[in-house]
Design an enzyme around this catalytic site. Sequence first.
Site, PDB file in Angstrom:
ATOM      1  N   ASN A  50      35.980  31.256  49.060  1.00 13.43           N
ATOM      2  CA  ASN A  50      35.887  32.513  48.306  1.00 13.43           C
ATOM      3  C   ASN A  50      36.005  33.644  49.327  1.00 13.43           C
ATOM      4  O   ASN A  50      35.068  33.899  50.083  1.00 13.43           O
ATOM      5  CB  ASN A  50      34.537  32.540  47.578  1.00 13.43           C
ATOM      6  CG  ASN A  50      34.356  33.783  46.740  1.00 13.43           C
ATOM      7  OD1 ASN A  50      35.191  34.692  46.761  1.00 13.43           O
ATOM      8  ND2 ASN A  50      33.267  33.842  46.009  1.00 13.43           N
ATOM      9  N   ARG A  98      38.934  30.697  44.995  1.00  9.18           N
ATOM     10  CA  ARG A  98      38.519  31.557  43.890  1.00  9.18           C
ATOM     11  C   ARG A  98      39.415  32.791  43.891  1.00  9.18           C
ATOM     12  O   ARG A  98      39.548  33.460  44.914  1.00  9.18           O
ATOM     13  CB  ARG A  98      37.071  31.980  44.085  1.00  9.18           C
ATOM     14  CG  ARG A  98      36.636  32.911  42.996  1.00  9.18           C
ATOM     15  CD  ARG A  98      35.298  33.514  43.277  1.00  9.18           C
ATOM     16  NE  ARG A  98      34.965  34.405  42.187  1.00  9.18           N
ATOM     17  CZ  ARG A  98      34.226  35.496  42.323  1.00  9.18           C
ATOM     18  NH1 ARG A  98      33.732  35.819  43.481  1.00  9.18           N
ATOM     19  NH2 ARG A  98      33.986  36.256  41.290  1.00  9.18           N
ATOM     20  N   HIS A 147      33.630  36.152  35.479  1.00  8.14           N
ATOM     21  CA  HIS A 147      32.601  35.090  35.522  1.00  8.14           C
ATOM     22  C   HIS A 147      33.038  33.873  34.710  1.00  8.14           C
ATOM     23  O   HIS A 147      32.197  33.071  34.284  1.00  8.14           O
ATOM     24  CB  HIS A 147      31.254  35.557  34.932  1.00  8.14           C
ATOM     25  CG  HIS A 147      30.458  36.493  35.782  1.00  8.14           C
ATOM     26  ND1 HIS A 147      29.630  37.461  35.248  1.00  8.14           N
ATOM     27  CD2 HIS A 147      30.351  36.611  37.125  1.00  8.14           C
ATOM     28  CE1 HIS A 147      29.045  38.119  36.210  1.00  8.14           C
ATOM     29  NE2 HIS A 147      29.472  37.641  37.371  1.00  8.14           N
ATOM     30  N   ARG A 185      25.698  48.188  38.760  1.00  7.08           N
ATOM     31  CA  ARG A 185      26.727  48.694  37.830  1.00  7.08           C
ATOM     32  C   ARG A 185      26.090  49.082  36.510  1.00  7.08           C
ATOM     33  O   ARG A 185      25.178  48.406  36.033  1.00  7.08           O
ATOM     34  CB  ARG A 185      27.784  47.621  37.558  1.00  7.08           C
ATOM     35  CG  ARG A 185      28.623  47.291  38.766  1.00  7.08           C
ATOM     36  CD  ARG A 185      29.687  46.259  38.407  1.00  7.08           C
ATOM     37  NE  ARG A 185      29.881  45.364  39.521  1.00  7.08           N
ATOM     38  CZ  ARG A 185      30.077  44.043  39.419  1.00  7.08           C
ATOM     39  NH1 ARG A 185      30.142  43.475  38.232  1.00  7.08           N
ATOM     40  NH2 ARG A 185      30.241  43.310  40.487  1.00  7.08           N
ATOM     41  N   GLU A 192      29.422  27.549  40.451  1.00  9.98           N
ATOM     42  CA  GLU A 192      30.826  27.961  40.389  1.00  9.98           C
ATOM     43  C   GLU A 192      31.680  27.213  41.406  1.00  9.98           C
ATOM     44  O   GLU A 192      32.824  26.869  41.141  1.00  9.98           O
ATOM     45  CB  GLU A 192      30.925  29.478  40.585  1.00  9.98           C
ATOM     46  CG  GLU A 192      30.366  30.218  39.383  1.00  9.98           C
ATOM     47  CD  GLU A 192      30.082  31.679  39.637  1.00  9.98           C
ATOM     48  OE1 GLU A 192      30.967  32.494  39.387  1.00  9.98           O
ATOM     49  OE2 GLU A 192      28.962  32.001  40.086  1.00  9.98           O
TER      50      GLU A 192
END
Length: 404
Positions: free
Chosen positions: A7, A94, A183, A244, A387
């Site tokens: 990643n 990813r 996601h 956020r 993940e």
Amino acid sequence: MKILVINTGSSSIKYQLFDMDRQRVMASGLAEKIGEAEGVLTHHVFEDGKVRSAVSHAVIADHRDGLTRIVDQLVNDQLGVVRDKSEISAIGHRVVHGGETFKSSTVIDSGVLAAIRQNIPLAPLHNPPNLTGIEVARSIFPNCPHVAVFDTAFHQTIPPEAFLYALPYALYEKEGVRRYGFHGTSHSYVTRECADYLGRPLEDLNLITIHLGNGASMTAVRGGKSVDTTMGMTPLEGLVMGTRCGDVDPALPFFLADHLDMSLKEIDQLLNKASGLKGLCGTNDMREVLAKKAVGDPRAILAVDVYTYRIKKYIGAYFAVLGKVDGLVFTGGIGENAPEIRELCCQGLENLGICVDVGKNRTRENGVREIHASGSRVLVLVIPTNEELKIARETKAVVEKGKT
Ligand code: ADP
């Protein structure tokens, strides 16, 4: 079969090496502060239930240097886990934004690279480092297949009424302006895990999956397929997150520009980095927020109220979307570890058939667990996400499919 999952961020490379025959992690780590005055490489090796770790500080000039050092660690005498890098059969990458081009994971070739590049305008911060990671890894591992696994792919089943913004249609047709969702790797992983745990066919299950980490999103899943999700064209839309804001009035930036003379860059920074839990109570770490709340800090209490209210509102919305809901699934650092948050999200939803058992919810356990009260019409589960394992599984499946 050994698969390396990578990643790549703008100044970091996260990695995990999996032994897929035994479905276990052999090593993992992080090269960070790439290109800065001093880089850091943290490496962990997992063997017989034990972890051995090493941290080294040295300049990591660029991503090539970073990945070269990671490979050196993997074959190193002391903390290595393979004799030679040729033992690694495939690399899973990813990739944040696959746009409308990628509905599933795919073997990377020059056409795929070009398509990821074409999607840069949709993810200007994420796709460029993801591409760099792929290019560097392909040059270091020229003989093994590389597979791209997209955060957006799981959501490509969302229908137009849910993914379109009510904007001039040409913006969608010409510029790809629409909701994509993110996601996806986590939402699809916990969906599959939930079906396996319950021993029920994926096709028969309607779920609301709730991923609460630093970023946060929810997905309405009908029969294993995403039909709506809270994040939009970018990961800014939807739930309240660490830093956020999630949903706000789209006219807010005009107000900030007109009345506070803020530039576009400052507004971007405000909404992405200084809002959410941090904006409301000064910290984006949920553990700290809950500690402050426990001693009566009014802003922390308010932040948790705003955070959980937004989730509750979307649970209601996704009930309407799905018609019938079999289960709610909590996952992510907060979803897995903060019982208080799970309880508050579900409070008052008994008439929808959601009843959490306070005792079960508060019991600390690892792995998949049920936290609903007996008689709850809707099952409520905590399912740890993974993940990286999902990316490794996808990579293996794509490589094996390619061979047949
Ligand atoms: P990322 O999205 O970066 O992968 P994680 O899924 O690890 O992040 O989630 C990070 C969040 O999980 C942080 O807000 C952290 O405070 C929260 N968290 C981790 N452990 C706990 C805990 N025991 N109680 C409450 N929150 C926790």
